[in-house]
Design an enzyme around this catalytic site. Structure first.
Site, PDB file in Angstrom:
ATOM      1  N   ASP A  45       0.719  -1.134   0.138  1.00 54.71           N
ATOM      2  CA  ASP A  45       0.008   0.279  -0.040  1.00 54.71           C
ATOM      3  C   ASP A  45       0.954   1.248   0.038  1.00 54.71           C
ATOM      4  O   ASP A  45       1.510   1.573   1.037  1.00 54.71           O
ATOM      5  CB  ASP A  45      -0.931   0.127   1.247  1.00 54.71           C
ATOM      6  CG  ASP A  45      -1.822   1.129   1.277  1.00 54.71           C
ATOM      7  OD1 ASP A  45      -3.095   0.910   0.704  1.00 54.71           O
ATOM      8  OD2 ASP A  45      -1.570   2.470   1.740  1.00 54.71           O
ATOM      9  N   TYR A  50       3.262   9.812  -0.636  1.00 47.23           N
ATOM     10  CA  TYR A  50       4.378   9.149   0.040  1.00 47.23           C
ATOM     11  C   TYR A  50       5.706   9.386  -0.705  1.00 47.23           C
ATOM     12  O   TYR A  50       6.692   9.510   0.141  1.00 47.23           O
ATOM     13  CB  TYR A  50       4.178   7.837   0.234  1.00 47.23           C
ATOM     14  CG  TYR A  50       2.681   7.137   0.959  1.00 47.23           C
ATOM     15  CD1 TYR A  50       2.044   8.326   1.768  1.00 47.23           C
ATOM     16  CD2 TYR A  50       2.346   6.118   1.325  1.00 47.23           C
ATOM     17  CE1 TYR A  50       0.741   7.845   2.149  1.00 47.23           C
ATOM     18  CE2 TYR A  50       1.262   5.715   1.806  1.00 47.23           C
ATOM     19  CZ  TYR A  50       0.457   6.627   2.251  1.00 47.23           C
ATOM     20  OH  TYR A  50      -0.860   6.092   2.839  1.00 47.23           O
ATOM     21  N   LYS A  75      -2.776   5.659  -4.856  1.00 50.56           N
ATOM     22  CA  LYS A  75      -3.665   6.861  -4.366  1.00 50.56           C
ATOM     23  C   LYS A  75      -3.573   8.129  -4.985  1.00 50.56           C
ATOM     24  O   LYS A  75      -2.570   8.621  -5.262  1.00 50.56           O
ATOM     25  CB  LYS A  75      -3.999   6.991  -2.784  1.00 50.56           C
ATOM     26  CG  LYS A  75      -3.784   5.749  -2.040  1.00 50.56           C
ATOM     27  CD  LYS A  75      -4.044   5.873  -0.631  1.00 50.56           C
ATOM     28  CE  LYS A  75      -3.570   4.707   0.450  1.00 50.56           C
ATOM     29  NZ  LYS A  75      -1.989   4.745   0.556  1.00 50.56           N
ATOM     30  N   HIS A 108      -7.647   9.647  -2.009  1.00 52.25           N
ATOM     31  CA  HIS A 108      -6.915   9.545  -0.849  1.00 52.25           C
ATOM     32  C   HIS A 108      -7.712  10.248   0.154  1.00 52.25           C
ATOM     33  O   HIS A 108      -7.638   9.494   1.575  1.00 52.25           O
ATOM     34  CB  HIS A 108      -5.390  10.177  -0.807  1.00 52.25           C
ATOM     35  CG  HIS A 108      -4.435   9.897   0.035  1.00 52.25           C
ATOM     36  ND1 HIS A 108      -3.310   9.697  -0.351  1.00 52.25           N
ATOM     37  CD2 HIS A 108      -4.849   9.379   1.260  1.00 52.25           C
ATOM     38  CE1 HIS A 108      -2.526   9.343   0.695  1.00 52.25           C
ATOM     39  NE2 HIS A 108      -3.364   8.936   1.666  1.00 52.25           N
TER      40      HIS A 108
HETATM   41  P1  NAD Z   1       0.607   1.639  11.858  1.00 46.27           P
HETATM   42  O1  NAD Z   1      -0.490   1.450  12.800  1.00 46.27           O
HETATM   43  O2  NAD Z   1       0.930   0.466  10.965  1.00 46.27           O
HETATM   44  O3  NAD Z   1       1.922   2.088  13.104  1.00 46.27           O
HETATM   45  C1  NAD Z   1       3.066   2.072  12.635  1.00 46.27           C
HETATM   46  C2  NAD Z   1       4.079   1.931  13.862  1.00 46.27           C
HETATM   47  O4  NAD Z   1       3.709   1.104  14.528  1.00 46.27           O
HETATM   48  C3  NAD Z   1       5.697   1.846  13.344  1.00 46.27           C
HETATM   49  O5  NAD Z   1       5.951   3.154  13.022  1.00 46.27           O
HETATM   50  C4  NAD Z   1       6.170   1.281  14.381  1.00 46.27           C
HETATM   51  O6  NAD Z   1       6.299   2.356  15.363  1.00 46.27           O
HETATM   52  C5  NAD Z   1       4.970   0.442  15.216  1.00 46.27           C
HETATM   53  N1  NAD Z   1       5.011  -0.897  14.869  1.00 46.27           N
HETATM   54  C6  NAD Z   1       4.745  -1.639  13.656  1.00 46.27           C
HETATM   55  N2  NAD Z   1       5.012  -2.836  13.830  1.00 46.27           N
HETATM   56  C7  NAD Z   1       5.051  -3.202  15.116  1.00 46.27           C
HETATM   57  C8  NAD Z   1       5.321  -4.172  16.068  1.00 46.27           C
HETATM   58  N3  NAD Z   1       5.317  -5.536  15.435  1.00 46.27           N
HETATM   59  N4  NAD Z   1       5.406  -4.032  17.276  1.00 46.27           N
HETATM   60  C9  NAD Z   1       5.516  -3.022  17.859  1.00 46.27           C
HETATM   61  N5  NAD Z   1       5.371  -1.642  17.153  1.00 46.27           N
HETATM   62  C10 NAD Z   1       4.816  -1.704  15.747  1.00 46.27           C
HETATM   63  O7  NAD Z   1       0.426   2.969  11.245  1.00 46.27           O
HETATM   64  P2  NAD Z   1       0.447   3.663   9.808  1.00 46.27           P
HETATM   65  O8  NAD Z   1       1.780   3.462   9.208  1.00 46.27           O
HETATM   66  O9  NAD Z   1       0.067   5.189   9.711  1.00 46.27           O
HETATM   67  O10 NAD Z   1      -0.746   2.646   9.000  1.00 46.27           O
HETATM   68  C11 NAD Z   1      -0.223   1.691   8.314  1.00 46.27           C
HETATM   69  C12 NAD Z   1      -0.631   1.931   6.808  1.00 46.27           C
HETATM   70  O11 NAD Z   1      -1.556   2.639   6.477  1.00 46.27           O
HETATM   71  C13 NAD Z   1       0.575   3.105   6.249  1.00 46.27           C
HETATM   72  O12 NAD Z   1       1.746   2.607   6.117  1.00 46.27           O
HETATM   73  C14 NAD Z   1      -0.009   3.428   5.008  1.00 46.27           C
HETATM   74  O13 NAD Z   1       0.160   2.660   3.981  1.00 46.27           O
HETATM   75  C15 NAD Z   1      -1.586   3.408   5.329  1.00 46.27           C
HETATM   76  N6  NAD Z   1      -2.060   4.666   5.929  1.00 46.27           N
HETATM   77  C16 NAD Z   1      -2.883   5.374   5.149  1.00 46.27           C
HETATM   78  C17 NAD Z   1      -3.490   6.686   5.262  1.00 46.27           C
HETATM   79  C18 NAD Z   1      -4.713   7.294   4.674  1.00 46.27           C
HETATM   80  O14 NAD Z   1      -4.777   8.359   4.668  1.00 46.27           O
HETATM   81  N7  NAD Z   1      -5.136   6.638   3.726  1.00 46.27           N
HETATM   82  C19 NAD Z   1      -2.998   7.124   6.623  1.00 46.27           C
HETATM   83  C20 NAD Z   1      -2.130   6.682   7.241  1.00 46.27           C
HETATM   84  C21 NAD Z   1      -1.440   5.409   6.940  1.00 46.27           C
END
Ligand code: NAD
Length: 278
Positions: A45, A50, A75, A108
């Site tokens: 994704d 990004y 997106k 998005h």
């Molecule tokens: P997430 O909830 O995946 O959190 C990521 C954070 O969680 C990492 O930086 C790390 O600190 C922690 N983490 C990851 N794996 C872990 C583990 N096994 N144990 C402990 N901590 C851990 O948040 P995100 O990155 O914002 O969301 C995931 C994906 O969603 C993004 O990479 C992106 O592709 C998508 N996203 C989309 C939008 C949108 O507006 N459409 C916005 C934000 C994110």
């Protein structure tokens, strides 16, 4: 490891766990995505905004994995909703990814103050009909936005990608989606690391009971709710951990205890509200 898929209203399937690359630095994206693909991830994704689509594309090419075994989402950014802009934008994304189509293309954000998300959605319908994306969906759309695009175009998105995690469960959008055959993609599935999952007794208790990490318990909760997730990490051990959620099952009581973690007043949100992004 084989990751289960869910069927979308487009007729295509989507792997329920993927790898999201928001905030993965451009210079590190090829490495991180290559490691994810080597571990068995097949769903990536990304988004134009990004700034790392080239790295995703480089990793995909280097992997040698057949195109039809991969599921790539990108997106449309907020300033490209109108006129020919969606076509230009997907063309740029496909060039960066080195692909002739993506599997899923999303609006998005609805950017309600701009009042042009219906036009953006019509643009995506045309891109799908031209084969530039197999499936189309939206992101950060709330029920009024979803109602409006369906009413004005007759086209129902395949997915809505929304902020969703234990303290912010978006029950109204989830209920609408279930009624309309729309799959939920949960972004920020781990709360973006902004609260300590291991400090929550319901999560900690399940983690201890199943000998899994708090993150794995929360990801497993998403899976059992039917959500699609693509947690982000740049660390290979966490990438491995985050897909290792198919060898245990939370009990109904454990699921119910996590369901109860949303205070219900919106205060559990950790990122931007769709009305604020324009
Ligand atoms: P997430 O909830 O995946 O959190 C990521 C954070 O969680 C990492 O930086 C790390 O600190 C922690 N983490 C990851 N794996 C872990 C583990 N096994 N144990 C402990 N901590 C851990 O948040 P995100 O990155 O914002 O969301 C995931 C994906 O969603 C993004 O990479 C992106 O592709 C998508 N996203 C989309 C939008 C949108 O507006 N459409 C916005 C934000 C994110």
């Amino acid at each position: 490891m084989t990751i289960p898929t869910l069927a979308m209203n487009s007729g295509y399937d989507i792997p329920q766990v993927g790898y999201g690359v928001f905030k993965v630095p451009a210079h590190d994206t090829e490495r991180a995505v290559s490691e994810a693909l080597a571990l068995g991830y097949r769903h990536i994704d990304t988004a134009a905004v990004y700034g790392n689509e080239e790295g995703v594309g480089a990793a995909v090419r280097a992997s040698g994995i057949p195109r039809d075994e991969l599921f790539i989402t990108t997106k449309l950014w907020n300033d490209r909703h109108e006129g020919d802009q969606p076509r230009a934008a997907i063309g740029e994304s496909l060039d960066k990814l080195g692909l002739d189509h993506v599997d899923l293309y999303l609006v998005h954000w609805p950017t309600p103050a701009r009042n042009n998300y219906v036009e953006a959605w019509q643009g995506l319908v045309a891109l799908r009909d031209e084969g530039l994306t197999r499936t189309i969906g939206v992101s950060n759309f709330l029920v009024p936005h979803l109602e409006r695009i369906v009413a004005e175009t007759g086209e129902t998105p395949a997915v809505d990608q929304i902020e969703l995690h234990p303290t912010y469960q978006q029950r109204e959008v989830v209920a609408w989606a279930a009624d309309h055959g729309v799959l939920i993609e949960a972004w920020g599935p781990l709360g973006q690391g902004k609260y300590d999952l291991g400090a929550i007794p319901a999560v900690r208790g399940a983690a201890d009971a199943h000998r899994k990490s708090p993150a794995q318990v929360v990801l497993r909760w998403h899976i059992q709710k039917g959500n699609i997730v693509f947690p982000k990490s740049v660390r290979v051990e966490r990438l491995r951990e985050n897909m290792d959620v198919f060898d245990f099952e939370l009990s109904d009581d454990e699921v119910t205890a996590i369901d109860a973690l949303d205070p219900g007043d919106g205060s559990g949100r950790v990122s931007a509200h769709p009305d604020e992004v324009n």
